[in-house]
Design a protein around this motif. Structure first.
Motif, short mmCIF file in Angstrom:
data_model
loop_
_atom_site.label_atom_id
_atom_site.label_comp_id
_atom_site.label_asym_id
_atom_site.label_seq_id
_atom_site.Cartn_x
_atom_site.Cartn_y
_atom_site.Cartn_z
N SER A 1 -5.46 42.67 65.53
CA SER A 1 -6.11 43.84 66.14
C SER A 1 -7.16 43.40 67.15
CB SER A 1 -6.73 44.75 65.08
OG SER A 1 -7.70 44.07 64.33
N SER A 2 -7.87 42.30 66.86
CA SER A 2 -8.85 41.77 67.81
C SER A 2 -8.16 41.34 69.10
CB SER A 2 -9.59 40.56 67.22
OG SER A 2 -10.35 40.94 66.11
N VAL B 1 -23.71 32.25 68.21
CA VAL B 1 -22.30 32.62 68.00
C VAL B 1 -21.70 33.19 69.29
CG1 VAL B 1 -20.78 34.27 66.83
CG2 VAL B 1 -22.43 32.95 65.51
N GLY B 2 -22.43 34.11 69.92
CA GLY B 2 -21.94 34.71 71.16
C GLY B 2 -21.80 33.69 72.28
N GLY B 3 -22.76 32.77 72.38
CA GLY B 3 -22.73 31.74 73.42
C GLY B 3 -21.58 30.77 73.25
N VAL B 4 -21.35 30.32 72.02
CA VAL B 4 -20.26 29.37 71.75
C VAL B 4 -18.90 30.03 72.03
CG1 VAL B 4 -19.10 28.06 69.94
CG2 VAL B 4 -21.59 28.02 70.09
N ALA B 5 -18.77 31.29 71.68
CA ALA B 5 -17.53 32.03 71.96
C ALA B 5 -17.27 32.08 73.46
CB ALA B 5 -17.61 33.44 71.40
N TRP C 1 -15.37 35.37 68.97
CA TRP C 1 -16.57 36.05 68.46
C TRP C 1 -16.32 36.60 67.07
CZ3 TRP C 1 -18.47 41.56 69.87
CH2 TRP C 1 -19.81 41.72 69.50
N ASP C 2 -15.17 37.24 66.87
CA ASP C 2 -14.82 37.76 65.54
C ASP C 2 -14.70 36.62 64.52
OD1 ASP C 2 -14.87 40.47 65.74
OD2 ASP C 2 -12.71 40.78 65.48
N MET C 3 -14.04 35.53 64.91
CA MET C 3 -13.84 34.40 64.00
C MET C 3 -15.16 33.74 63.64
SD MET C 3 -10.42 32.76 65.80
CE MET C 3 -10.22 31.43 64.61
N LEU C 4 -16.02 33.56 64.65
CA LEU C 4 -17.31 32.91 64.40
C LEU C 4 -18.23 33.79 63.56
CD1 LEU C 4 -17.87 31.33 67.93
CD2 LEU C 4 -17.54 30.08 65.79
N LEU D 1 -9.96 35.42 74.37
CA LEU D 1 -10.54 34.26 73.69
C LEU D 1 -11.98 34.53 73.27
CD1 LEU D 1 -9.10 31.45 75.99
CD2 LEU D 1 -8.50 31.85 73.60
N LEU D 2 -12.76 35.14 74.18
CA LEU D 2 -14.15 35.42 73.88
C LEU D 2 -14.31 36.30 72.65
CD1 LEU D 2 -17.22 35.55 74.61
CD2 LEU D 2 -16.65 37.52 76.06
#
Length: 302
Positions: free
Chosen positions: A207-208, A5-9, A288-291, A283-284
């Motif tokens: 908020s993100s 998840v972190g990598g794709v973000a 990250w929140d969305m994923l 974007l990151l």
């Protein structure tokens, strides 16, 4: 899954921020170890730098180093956000009221950033050298003339072995630990405060978005001096023994920059650095929140 998840973000964010990274790299190398007014100024500001790069190297030059840049984002953010999320999952970041502990967030942001920097250092090395390579008329720093990521890695490995690929890794680890701690901690605390006080709640990720902008500002201010040092360490020429020709390490680099260019040189390229960090961080961290939300929904329905 947290690491993926972190990598794709990171990859999603990296594609859009890469042109500013190219400009930042060129501006940080401009006037290397030369006093102000004693060197050619090819890149005066962000618009002029972009115009100059497109004029001499073509529009595709604004995406130089994109391949190692995206791999770098996948590796570094996969490792650092994965470690940070694991720390959160194990209850190491929050108090009894489920609020983020700022000091704990800083600590794990620092550790996770350092680990990510170590893993991604060879990609950052190659990326920096690809981004700095240009037409002779606008060249700054050492010109390595790599034709691509694989060629560059093979060339460096054949000449200096595995140690050559991790040259300057200590600079990357320090840079990433500082930047990661500032970015993640400020994002987590600001987002939490906004959510708790019903601020910027017009949409689920507002908020993100706002917190990530604050995170980008904090990261840019604390990161830029170390970023300049890292760029110089990665891009310098090396001798037959694999040692840097200009700098022996972080302290030597900082000392020489101060003596030759002055303290303000540590903030060279801060403009494109922020314009890179702002959309990249937004974007990151929003991705990250969305994923993470998507991951939770998948886990709930399986």
């Amino acid at each position: 899954m947290d690491f993926i998840v972190g990598g794709v973000a990171g990859v999603g964010a990296g594609f859009f921020s890469n042109p500013f990274d190219v400009v930042k790299t060129r501006m940080q190398l401009q006037g290397e170890l030369r006093a102000k007014g004693k060197h050619a100024v090819h890149y005066r500001n962000i618009p002029h730098a972009m115009y100059t790069i497109v004029k001499h190297d073509g529009v595709t030059a604004l995406q130089k180093g994109l391949v190692p840049a995206l791999w770098f984002q996948l590796v570094v953010n996969g490792v650092r956000l994965g470690i940070y999320q694991h720390a959160d999952d194990f209850g190491l970041l929050r108090d009894e009221h489920n609020n983020t502990k700022f000091v704990n967030s800083l600590f794990f942001g620092c550790i996770s950033g350092m680990c990510g920097g170590l893993c991604g250092s060879p990609l950052q090395l190659v990326k920096t050298q690809l981004m700095s390579y240009s037409s002779e008329k606008i060249a700054v720093g050492t010109q390595h003339a790599h034709t691509g990521m694989v060629y560059a890695m093979q060339k460096i490995y054949n000449k200096n072995g595995l140690a050559g690929l991790w040259r300057g890794a200590h600079g990357m680890m320090l840079r990433n630990s500082i930047g990661s701690a500032a970015q993640i901690a400020s994002f987590a605390v600001c987002k939490e405060w906004m959510d708790d006080n019903n601020v910027f709640q017009q949409s689920k990720y507002m908020s993100s978005f706002m917190a990530s902008n604050i995170g980008a500002l904090g990261k840019t201010v604390f990161l830029t001096p170390m970023d300049v040092i890292m760029t110089r360490l990665y891009n310098q020429a090396i001798d037959a023994n694999g040692r840097g020709v200009l700098y022996s390490g972080i302290i030597d680099c900082a000392k020489k920059i101060t003596q030759s260019e002055g303290l303000l040189a540590f903030y060279k390229g801060i403009g494109p650095s922020y314009l890179r960090q702002a959309p990249h961080t937004v974007l990151l961290l929003v991705f990250w929140d969305m994923l993470k939300d998507l991951q939770k929904n998948i886990e709930l329905h399986t």
